[in-house]
Design a protein around this motif. Structure first.
Motif, PDB file in Angstrom:
ATOM      1  N   ARG A 294      -0.640  44.441  24.657  1.00  0.00           N
ATOM      2  CA  ARG A 294      -2.002  44.944  24.889  1.00  0.00           C
ATOM      3  C   ARG A 294      -2.556  45.600  23.617  1.00  0.00           C
ATOM      4  O   ARG A 294      -3.692  45.345  23.210  1.00  0.00           O
ATOM      5  N   THR A 523      -8.142  40.873  29.633  1.00  0.00           N
ATOM      6  CA  THR A 523      -7.209  41.323  30.667  1.00  0.00           C
ATOM      7  C   THR A 523      -6.493  40.137  31.310  1.00  0.00           C
ATOM      8  O   THR A 523      -5.275  40.158  31.518  1.00  0.00           O
ATOM      9  N   HIS A 526      -3.986  38.601  28.853  1.00  0.00           N
ATOM     10  CA  HIS A 526      -2.796  39.450  28.728  1.00  0.00           C
ATOM     11  C   HIS A 526      -1.863  39.215  29.912  1.00  0.00           C
ATOM     12  O   HIS A 526      -0.635  39.069  29.737  1.00  0.00           O
TER      13      HIS A 526
END
Length: 662
Positions: A294, A523, A526
């Motif tokens: 991240r 997001t 990831h």
């Protein structure tokens, strides 16, 4: 009776493959004095090569004297003193352990040896600068940098280990030709394992980590290694952003590792070290692995955006695409090759004819006619992919289209009809279409051009302007191959927009950035990298995209509901692009809406600001009394109120559609 050691030696001899150039070089060196300095990372085969060199020495009538620095427990004076009459050849292995006494070895010990004694030193590090600074040693020292086995030698090794030919390419891809990794993978195959990546073999990963990577002196050093394994190239500033604090000493330590090389963009580890570190951390500490990915994504995106030249940005992205793709189970991504020295460029004189020729050859005359149409109409939309010599090797085109472009290209017509049905672009919102891609020699099969094409798409996403409505990809011809890859990249199959040109059907993949902005995209990416649950691509495609008029009505309703939470939670504004773009992690969307309304009110003229504050933000009485307090008739008050609300709605709308002037 033969000794066990002799049997072991014979088996090792039979399994040895390749290194012909290095052996030939030593055949010359063994004839007289001098030092052959062999260096390379752990597991690359230095000790095995020394075994072969020792046999060459025997063939030349010399007596090998073997020393492994791991066994010298009495210090440097435990090094042997070969006797001239024996015609010795000295072999010192694991020399990195003797580096504290390197000056003594070079200046005192080696000069004391018999005059014609050839010496071979093998270690992880290359000779220190003083070896090259001394003019005498510079003449008498030969340096062999030992790398991974070339593909043909690696295949020969696998054949010698009775590994089925059908598995050779997979094991080569996993190992990169690293001898120790090949050996361990061969053993895994003999045990009945069919590995896809190193991550499938935690025991092999553990052994490689122990053999390849020196023990890090601190957690910060280990963290630096893990960062180096996950970015295309590591610099001090990137390392500082990732692990914090003063990183000068840590970076210098990283730079000195034998498995770390340098390039114009920074430091990078050997491929097998990357894979081992990645698999080890992912298996050992999944939470830290997730956190690092991240942070890496955030830091890397910032770095790309801060890079001034597009070519450098594309180079960084191409390296990242290949690095991440190598860990993917999606065939279309895992087979992307390095871009090598290929690069993206604008069109040059003569490119038009070459582009049309390759398009006609691969996709037919009808597609070539459409390419010609867009070359004439939008030449700036085309990127040429060139090899090291500057020759055209492929191309792509990303068209920004409007309704005025319809009627000439059935693909663009089909995609415009799709976006009109599922969320027509609002004023100021762009529709961008990756319409064409080809490589001259490989078509749409894996090539440096294909890697650059994917990198161009990623750069387009990273550089998203606030005005982006839709991105669509219609350049590929093979939906079975590319659907998993495009869904991984959060582009869903827009099958209603698929179209046919010249008998070939082209699938369309789409992403609406108003419904799923860059934050949601990152997001989802990831989560998919980790193999964690992620929202399906296209989730929310049915959520309404408000027109300007609908948006204004929703603002008026929200103002009336600011102090009625249950009603405000039903506002269509909560699904708007404006809210998604400005909502911080962990912050309720309702709170973001209130904050944006307050910011918009604060940006208005004082009279409008006071009127909206008293009426909606902090009402403490009726609107009739507010009008009286402002010395206005109620009709005049309502006219001023509605005008102020309209101005607030316009301010918020500018944020919704990404007006750069807001």
């Amino acid at each position: 009776m033969a000794l066990l050691g002799e049997a072991l030696e014979e088996l090792r001899r039979q399994s040895f493959t390749g290194r012909d150039a290095e052996v030939a070089q030593f055949r010359e060196a063994v004839r007289g004095p001098g030092v052959t300095f062999v260096h390379g990372p752990g597991g690359v085969g230095k000790t095995m090569l020394l075994d072969v060199f020792a046999r060459v020495a025997v063939e030349a009538g010399r007596r090998p004297v073997r020393v492994d620095a791991r066994h010298l427990t009495l210090g440097a004076d435990a090094l042997p003193t070969p006797v001239d009459a024996d015609r010795p050849a000295l072999f010192i292995d694991t020399y990195e352990l003797l580096e504290p006494v390197d000056d003594w070895v070079r200046d005192t010990y080696l000069p004391s040896l018999p005059g014609d004694c050839p010496v071979v030193i093998a270690g992880r590090q290359p000779p220190r600068p003083r070896w090259r600074a001394d003019p005498a040693w510079r003449v008498l020292t030969r340096v062999i940098a030992l790398g991974n086995l070339p593909a043909d030698d690696a295949r020969a090794y696998l054949s010698a280990q009775d590994v089925p030919v059908a598995m050779h390419e997979r094991l080569l891809a996993i190992s990169g030709g690293h001898p120790l990794t090949l050996s361990m993978l061969s053993d895994a195959v003999r045990r009945g394992v069919t590995p896809r990546t190193l991550a499938d073999l935690p025991d092999v990963v553990g052994a490689l980590i122990a053999n390849l990577v020196d023990e890090a002196p601190s957690p910060r050093h280990r963290a630096a290694l893990e960062v180096c394994a996950h970015v295309p190239a590591t610099t001090e500033d990137l390392l500082r952003d990732m692990i914090g604090g003063d990183v000068g000493e840590v970076f210098a330590w990283l730079r000195g590792r034998p498995f770390v090389d340098e390039c114009p963009y920074g430091l990078y580890p050997h491929d097998v070290v990357r894979a081992a570190l990645d698999a080890d951390l992912r298996w050992r500490d999944p939470a830290r692995y997730s956190d690092m990915l991240r942070r890496k994504l955030t830091v890397f995106l910032d770095r790309v955006l801060a890079t001034p030249h597009e070519q450098t940005r594309l180079d960084l992205l191409a390296h990242t695409v290949v690095l991440n793709a190598s860990r993917s189970h999606i065939a279309a991504l895992s087979e992307l090759p390095p871009s090598l020295r290929a690069y993206a460029d604008g069109l040059r004189e003569g490119d038009r004819a070459s582009i049309l020729e390759m398009t006609a050859a691969w996709q037919g005359a009808a597609q070539a006619d459409l390419v010609a149409h867009w070359l004439d109409r939008r030449p700036e939309a085309f990127r040429a992919f060139r090899g090291a010599t500057g020759d055209l090797c492929g191309y792509t085109a990303c068209l920004q289209v409007t309704e005025a472009d319809l009627g000439a290209d059935p693909g663009v017509d089909a995609m415009w009809q799709y976006v009109s049905k599922h969320g027509a672009p609002r004023p100021g919102e762009a529709v961008r279409i990756w319409r064409f891609f080809l490589d001259r020699e490989h078509g749409q099969r894996p090539s440096p051009s294909l890697t650059l094409f994917v990198a161009c798409q990623m750069l387009d996403i990273i550089q998203l302007g606030g005005d982006r409505g839709w991105s669509l990809v219609s350049a590929f011809e093979d939906p079975e191959r590319w659907t998993p890859a495009m869904e991984f990249l959060d582009f869903w199959p827009a099958t209603a927009a698929d179209f046919t040109v010249g008998g070939s059907r082209y699938p369309v993949f789409a992403h609406d950035w108003r419904r799923a902005g860059i934050t949601e995209w990152a997001t989802a990416m990831h989560a998919r990298q980790l193999g964690a649950p992620a929202r399906p691509p296209g989730d929310g495609i049915e959520a309404p995209v408000l027109s300007e008029c609908e948006f204004g009505d929703a603002v008026r309703a929200a103002l009336r509901q600011l102090h009625a939470p249950d009603l405000l939670r039903q506002s269509p504004l909560l699904d708007s692009r404006m809210i998604r773009r400005n909502t911080r992690p962990g912050t309720p969307a309702v709170r973001t809406l209130r904050e944006l309304v307050e910011a918009g009110v604060a940006a208005l003229e004082p009279a409008d600001r006071e009127l909206l504050t008293r009426t909606f933000l902090r009402p403490d009485t009726t609107q009739e009394r507010v009008a009286a307090a402002l010395h206005l008739s109620f009709n005049t008050y309502r006219r001023h109120r509605d005008r102020a609300v309209t101005r607030l709605a316009a301010w918020l709308w500018a944020h919704e559609i990404g007006d750069p002037g807001c």
